[in-house]
Design a protein around this motif. Structure first.
Motif, PDB file in Angstrom:
ATOM      1  N   THR A 199      -4.204   3.037  -6.022  1.00  0.00           N
ATOM      2  CA  THR A 199      -5.279   1.995  -6.189  1.00  0.00           C
ATOM      3  C   THR A 199      -6.472   2.327  -5.012  1.00  0.00           C
ATOM      4  OG1 THR A 199      -5.962  -0.302  -5.822  1.00  0.00           O
ATOM      5  CG2 THR A 199      -4.099   0.634  -4.213  1.00  0.00           C
ATOM      6  N   ASP A 203      -9.421  -2.518  -3.912  1.00  0.00           N
ATOM      7  CA  ASP A 203      -9.472  -2.877  -5.478  1.00  0.00           C
ATOM      8  C   ASP A 203      -8.407  -3.859  -5.360  1.00  0.00           C
ATOM      9  OD1 ASP A 203     -11.523  -1.435  -6.022  1.00  0.00           O
ATOM     10  OD2 ASP A 203     -10.480   0.293  -6.922  1.00  0.00           O
ATOM     11  N   VAL A 204      -7.472  -3.919  -4.777  1.00  0.00           N
ATOM     12  CA  VAL A 204      -6.561  -5.272  -4.992  1.00  0.00           C
ATOM     13  C   VAL A 204      -6.345  -6.092  -3.619  1.00  0.00           C
ATOM     14  CG1 VAL A 204      -4.197  -5.577  -5.633  1.00  0.00           C
ATOM     15  CG2 VAL A 204      -5.469  -3.387  -6.347  1.00  0.00           C
ATOM     16  N   ARG A 253      -5.102 -10.010  -7.836  1.00  0.00           N
ATOM     17  CA  ARG A 253      -6.305  -9.776  -7.714  1.00  0.00           C
ATOM     18  C   ARG A 253      -7.170 -10.862  -7.654  1.00  0.00           C
ATOM     19  NH1 ARG A 253      -7.086  -4.789 -11.611  1.00  0.00           N
ATOM     20  NH2 ARG A 253      -5.082  -3.877 -11.433  1.00  0.00           N
ATOM     21  N   HIS A 257     -11.752  -8.369  -5.864  1.00  0.00           N
ATOM     22  CA  HIS A 257     -10.799  -7.265  -5.885  1.00  0.00           C
ATOM     23  C   HIS A 257     -10.349  -7.106  -7.509  1.00  0.00           C
ATOM     24  CE1 HIS A 257     -10.610  -8.687  -1.989  1.00  0.00           C
ATOM     25  NE2 HIS A 257     -10.269  -7.373  -1.552  1.00  0.00           N
ATOM     26  N   ARG A 258     -11.291  -6.100  -8.176  1.00  0.00           N
ATOM     27  CA  ARG A 258     -10.714  -6.058  -9.544  1.00  0.00           C
ATOM     28  C   ARG A 258     -10.507  -4.614 -10.039  1.00  0.00           C
ATOM     29  NH1 ARG A 258     -15.851  -9.352 -11.904  1.00  0.00           N
ATOM     30  NH2 ARG A 258     -17.033  -8.381 -10.337  1.00  0.00           N
TER      31      ARG A 258
END
Length: 1289
Positions: A199, A203-204, A253, A257-258
């Motif tokens: 990741t 992002d998460v 998410r 955060h996608r």
């Protein structure tokens, strides 16, 4: 792991089979390693799971064509084993079918190897249990999911490998995607789960690994980041799990955060319970279930038998165990220790999620609550002096979250003649992971004694204790009630030397080193630059002969059955002397340890760096381990490991001297020795290290050669050094085969090829040493070569100590099979301390492509204006005048909502462009904003200045282009309403003197309006008409961005050496010197994506003709490739022409007619019709004739060129015979009233999404061109029908 064949009891002894699996063939050579298999790439061993040699994975013979949903029935259990014997990590069936679809492959692994799922064939029984659209899928790079994703899987390291992934979360609410294993059974105390996850940072929101058994769900691991951009390993111990359990990986998410998360290579290590044995080895204990365990595993707090009989309360009644469930038992503390548990405990990320005794969040343990730098001391009662039997203490400890955390076990002897200071028996320091680690000490003392356990936490770290078990020979002294108070912190061994003549340690801040009048901060320790007069700040930094107790700062970080230990040579199994002396000395050796995990041993240095490009480690080593084992050196940096050296096994017991290039690295990095040997194997197996030195590691020390930035790489690499960012590296290579240099075509150059040897890292660095500027401005010029359908990005960066890196130049994607020159101006502040470094960074975007560098030169003075500018790194020297109205921005970072959503170069919101706000408040009506380039050199021949521009939907005014050569002259003017599309502008330029280009924005006075510029290029030759290209100077206005599937079209000449098969001649010139566009379809896997070549946006037209020449270069009997023409508008895409590879190795002409009432693009799509087949699809001489209809062939008339094939005239003759037969059949059909090859499509069919667009498509006129001969009329002509599509807007 054993495969057990259950036999009737009267057939005992039972038969045990060790079933192994072997890869065969040259791609996966066997290598010595505990996993049974590992991959050797060149002379380098690939460091895999937690430092083990990486498993050798051969690409599967067939891959599935698309991502698959999870679920499905498991494989049948053919041997009829009971339900409780399935998915228990023990193969009961001969084919291990009882372990199929159990979260891992059912094939029986080699003994000692893990049960593994690499997701190449299926999901191994893992199921998505998400409750929203945010869910897990089995995917591979570019197959299904959108958004950021891995460019390759972890198993194969290519874009054809599979993994589990979750797609982009588009909602604003928080969502969790959960992936759950099948029901698993009976995990042993040694069980360890390892996996790789991917990741991008940020992002998460959260990643969490959980284990559910019974009514309780344990959190094995939880992380809020940050995470790096590459695959990262996670290793967690499950502990003993009785009965059924499941493992779940959850990704959470939210609106911010996608990005995508991926999972690969799930492994279960040492999870099976011991199998029943007919008899036990001598000295072993036989469990009630007929399993065998070693004597030291009795009464140690672990269920090693699997039925608990080794921990039977009656058999262990003579041991004194304290599990802190109800109190401290015999132990006392002076403060700093607190009983606690996981449930409702601290929210610190490093806090234990479970205790050891119960393996539960409800269980209690002892944790240090002292501040960092303050000791928490736990004291035992006073024990009697030991006799012939040792007093043994087994204890479990937890060190996680901080490199400065430390746990010490000391012996405080009492009575007459006893030492006053405690004796250090054990010290563990650093980060050992979120796991309970077992240790044991055997104590012999002629005096009464107490055991002291002292914990010291580091910032953000946790030190905890559980399950203190004293053997029956630890007898409490009668006078133990008169306990002495715990000792003060003064007895704690100092982490660094403190001489008596120096000021006290507390004269400096915590973590600082006091030497003389200096307090050296932690970041200046072990930085290869001496601060203290006596060099104390560079002691214990890895360099050592191991003759002193400091051991050069090397700390054992092992948690398993092996450990690194400083030993005397005469006490070791290995060489009878140290490497540096003829007599016995000391060295670092692999020894037995008490940890419960069957892991490799690790030893690490303190944090080091920064280092210079010539930094080397010299050492002596011995290593003997057969048939398995390894000894390696790794560099730990930013949470990842890079293997830099591996020992070769020797049957002798002598020392071998070797050296390892470490190169330039940023602080902090740590060196790590990783070793695994079978100490119980045949012969005197072992491993050791001695005489470690670090040479030329200072980043400030340079030689005369280091100052050579200008370099053609013919002699050596001059002042350029491969820096170690990942396992991908730049190499100086000699021209051979498809790789050729720029200087002579036969010399040397620097090459970055991620497949030679195969590397998983995202990129590589090529770095100079510190340079002193010769002038306020210097011009750096170089030649670069970017070639391949997945080439990535090449960047040039200026680096100064203590400052952020400045990106000077970058190129992304393929630039054709051709060397290009580029340059960048270096701006300096001339001060005595001014130093700078230059860095070329190659970031790969897959495995299909190479990067080359050659003929680097630096000279005083500024450079000419660049021939290409994407504005990704800078403004390329453009000046905005005094107003500064033009500005460089990205949509993701620009002010307000004005400006293009994406740039043209990368087509992302992160891409940069130049934009000017033409709203009245910013630029009143009629006012002008200018953007002026630096000087370009005089042009020896006409050139084409091409640029991409975007005008806002609201009329922004007029964009004027001027060429300034002594005087200013306008060469182009565009204006009016725009749109959301980038459009290509181009002007022919001739200049006998130095010249500049000036862009002027003349405002129209509209609110919310703008003009934007991107991707300026100066190309040789005149500008082609829109949509047309002969590819002699490049790709013209055709975009070959690697989208949507990650592959791009390329550009080459037939005579240019290439790693891909190419037509030997183009169509334009008919020689090898001519150029064409092509795509190698062999890089596409089965069911893989396509590659697009897109025109610039073309205006609406009543009727225009598209004419082009194409070539299919596939092997005989292979017709898998396909070329299609798509027409793309705002409403979607429509395929209007397609052709397979039935006519190969020849240039064929095709033409089709397009009419449209709206703006559109023409797309050439190269794809596969089946399994992968090596071969190019080539294009040349594309003509888009605006307002001209294609010539219609008259019925019954026509001609065919003489079929001359490019490879040979023999093939042409054979094709001619085939065509005669086809023409005869076609003529017969025509005489019967039909048209040969007539389309069955209706001429008035409307396609959705393409209203009011008329596509009049002429199928290929069967014209075949020879590059070396003119076309000749053929005696017959085939009739090609015309079909049209009338669509409503």
């Amino acid at each position: 792991m054993r495969l057990v064949m259950h036999l009737p009891s009267h057939l005992l002894p039972a038969l045990f089979l060790a079933v192994g699996s072997h890869k065969v063939g040259g791609q996966c050579p066997r290598l010595l390693g505990s996993e049974g298999q590992s991959c050797q790439r060149g002379d380098q061993l690939v460091l895999g799971k937690a430092g083990w040699p990486a498993p050798c994975h051969c690409p599967p013979a067939a891959t599935l064509p698309a991502a698959q949903p999870l679920g499905g029935a498991g494989l049948p259990d053919h041997c009829g084993s009971p339900r409780e014997a399935t998915c228990d990590f023990v193969c009961d069936c001969w084919d291990c079918s009882d372990e199929a679809q159990c979260g891992h492959h059912g094939a029986a692994p080699t003994p000692g190897a893990p049960f593994t799922c690499d997701f190449e064939q299926d999901s191994c029984g893992w199921q998505d249990i998400s409750t929203s659209g945010y869910s897990w899928l089995r995917d591979r790079a570019g197959a299904v999911l959108e958004g950021p994703r891995p460019l390759s899987d972890h198993t194969l390291g290519t874009d054809l490998g599979w993994y589990m992934a979750v797609g982009t979360h588009r909602g604003k609410e928080a969502s969790t995607a959960a992936l759950r294993s099948p029901v698993l059974r009976e995990a042993a105390a040694t069980c360890e789960l390892r996996l790789w996850y991917h990741t991008a940072s940020g992002d998460v929101a959260e990643l969490r690994l959980e284990l559910t058994h019974g009514a309780e769900t344990l959190t094995l691991w939880r992380s809020l980041g940050p995470w790096g951009p590459s695959w990262r390993e996670l290793a967690v111990a499950t502990g003993r799990i009785r009965g059924d359990f499941r493992v779940t990986l959850a990704a959470t998410r939210n609106a911010t955060h996608r990005g995508a998360v991926a999972l690969d290579d799930v492994e279960f290590w040492d999870c099976g319970l011991p199998a029943p044995q007919a008899s036990c080895p001598l000295g072993h204990h036989r469990c009630q279930n007929a399993a065998c365990v070693e004597p030291h595993q009795l009464c140690d707090g672990e269920d090693d038998c699997g039925d608990g009989s080794d921990e039977d309360p009656l058999a262990c009644s003579h041991h004194t165990a304290t599990n802190f469930e109800t109190g401290l038992g015999l132990w006392n503390h002076s403060g700093g220790w607190t009983r606690n548990h996981s449930a409702g405990g601290s929210e610190e990320p490093a806090w234990p999620h479970r205790d050891h005794s119960q393996n539960s969040a409800q269980g209690s343990f002892l944790v240090s609550t002292a501040k960092p730098g303050v000791l928490a001391v736990l004291s035992s009662p006073t024990f009697q002096a030991t006799g012939s039997q040792d007093c043994s203490l087994v204890f479990y400890y937890y060190l996680h979250g901080a490199a400065a955390g430390c746990l010490q076990l000391l012996l405080q002897m009492q009575g007459p003649g006893a030492p006053q200071d405690p004796v250090l028996l054990r010290r563990r320091r650093g980060e050992l992971g979120a796991a309970w680690v077992r240790d044991r000490v055997d104590i012999q003392s002629a005096h009464p004694f107490r055991v002291l356990l002292a914990g010291e936490t580091g910032p953000g770290g946790v030190v905890a204790l559980d399950d203190l078990i004293l053997s029956n020979y630890c007898r409490i002294a009668p006078e133990s009630s008169a306990l002495q108070p715990p000792l003060p912190v003064a007895w704690a061994p100092a982490p660094r030397p403190q001489l008596s003549s120096l000021p006290p340690a507390d004269a400096c801040e915590l973590g600082h080193l006091s030497c003389g009048d200096l307090c050296v901060p932690p970041e200046q320790l072990c930085d290869f630059r001496q601060q203290c007069a006596g060099g104390e700040d560079e002691q214990a930094c890895g360099a050592t002969d191991f003759e002193t107790g400091m051991a050069g700062g090397w700390e054992d970080a092992s948690v398993g059955w092996l450990q690194w230990q400083r030993v005397a040579a005469q006490e070791s199994i290995g060489p009878g002397r140290g490497a540096s002396t003829a007599t016995a000395g000391h060295f670092l050796s692999l020894q037995r340890a008490w940890g419960q995990q069957k892991r490799e041993a690790r030893a690490l240095t303190p944090a080091l760096g920064p280092s210079g490009p010539r930094c080397q480690l010299h050492m002596a080593y011995y290593f003997h381990s057969q048939p398995r084992g390894f000894l390696a050196l790794a560099v730990v940096e930013s949470g990842s490991r890079e293997l830099v050296w591996q020992a070769r096994s020797s049957s002798t017991r002598g020392w071998t001297v070797d050296k390892v290039l470490l190169g330039a690295r940023r602080r902090p990095f740590r060196l790590e020795f990783v070793g695994l040997v079978d100490l119980d194997g045949p012969g005197q197996q072992g491993a050791g290290v001695d005489n470690v030195t670090l040479q030329d590691c200072s980043p400030t020390v340079t030689t005369e050669e280091d100052r050579e930035v200008s370099c053609n790489f013919e002699r050596d690499t001059c002042g350029w050094h491969p820096a170690h960012l990942t396992d991908t590296h730049w190499h100086r290579v000699k021209s051979h085969g498809p790789g050729y240099d720029h200087t002579t075509g036969q010399g040397f150059f620097m090459l970055l090829d991620p497949t030679d040897p195969p590397a998983r890292g995202p990129g590589a660095h090529l770095l100079t040493g510190p340079q002193t500027p010769a002038a306020p401005q210097e011009c750096l010029s170089f030649w670069y070569h970017l070639y391949g359908p997945q080439i990535g990005t090449l960047r040039l960066t200026l680096r100064r100590a203590g400052e952020e890196d400045v990106q000077l130049w970058s190129r992304s994607g393929t630039h054709g099979n051709h060397w290009h020159q580029a340059w960048a101006t270096l701006h300096h502040q001339l001060e005595p301390s001014t130093k700078y470094q230059l860095l070329f960074e190659g970031l790969r975007d897959g495995y299909h492509g190479t990067m080359g560098l050659d003929d680097v030169a630096v000279r005083p003075g500024p450079c000419w204006a660049p021939r290409h500018c994407s504005f990704e790194d800078s403004t390329c020297g453009f000046s905005t005048g005094g107003q500064g109205l033009w500005r460089r921005q990205a949509n993701a970072s620009g002010p307000g909502a004005w400006g293009p959503w994406t740039d043209h170069n990368t087509e992302t919101a992160q891409g940069h462009y130049m934009v000017v706000d033409t709203s009245p408040d910013a630029l009143p009506r009629g006012h002008v904003a200018s953007l002026t380039s630096e000087q370009h050199p005089p042009l020896a021949q006409p050139a084409c200045l091409a640029f991409w521009y975007q005008l806002s939907l609201r009329n922004p005014g007029t964009l004027r282009v001027h060429v300034e050569e002594g005087r200013r002259r306008q060469v182009l003017s565009v204006g009016g309403h725009g749109g959301l599309a980038w459009r290509l502008g181009s002007v022919d330029v001739q200049a006998e003197q130095a010249w500049r280009v000036v862009f002027e924005a003349v405002a129209a006075g509209e609110e919310h309006s703008y003009m934007a510029l991107d991707d300026l290029s100066l190309l040789d030759g005149p500008c082609p008409p829109p949509g047309s290209c002969d590819f002699e100077s490049g790709m013209c206005g055709w975009s070959h961005l690697a989208w949507p599937g990650g592959y791009s079209w390329d550009w080459s000449g037939g005579a240019t050496p290439s790693r891909y098969s190419l037509p030997p001649a183009d169509h334009t010139r008919g020689t090898g010197a001519g150029h064409f566009a092509f795509f190698e379809t062999g890089v596409l896997g089965s069911g893989g994506p396509a590659a697009w070549l897109r025109s610039e946006p073309l205006p609406a037209t009543e009727a225009s003709c598209l004419r082009f020449w194409y070539l299919m270069g596939f092997p005989e009997h292979s017709y898998k490739g396909e070329l299609r023409v798509l027409v793309s508008s705002a409403r979607g895409q429509l395929a209007v022409w397609s052709q397979g590879g039935r006519l190969r190795h020849q240039w064929l002409e095709a033409q089709l007619e397009v009419a449209s009432t709206q703006e559109f693009q023409i797309v050439f799509e190269a794809t596969l019709g089946g399994q992968p087949a090596l071969g190019p699809i080539a294009l040349d001489d594309v003509e888009y004739l605006v307002g001209q209809r294609c010539p219609q062939p008259a019925p019954g008339q026509g001609h065919m060129a003489a079929p001359t094939l490019v490879p040979s005239a023999v093939g042409g003759a054979l094709l001619f015979l085939v065509l005669l037969v086809l023409l005869g059949l076609g003529g017969r059909h025509w005489l019967k009233g039909g048209c040969p090859f007539q389309s069955n499509r209706a001429t008035d069919t409307a396609a959705p999404g393409f209203d009011n667009v008329l596509f009049n498509t002429l199928l290929p006129s069967s014209r075949i061109a020879s590059p070396s001969r003119p076309q000749l009329p053929a005696p017959h002509r085939t009739l090609q029908p015309v079909f049209g599509l009338q669509l409503d807007a």
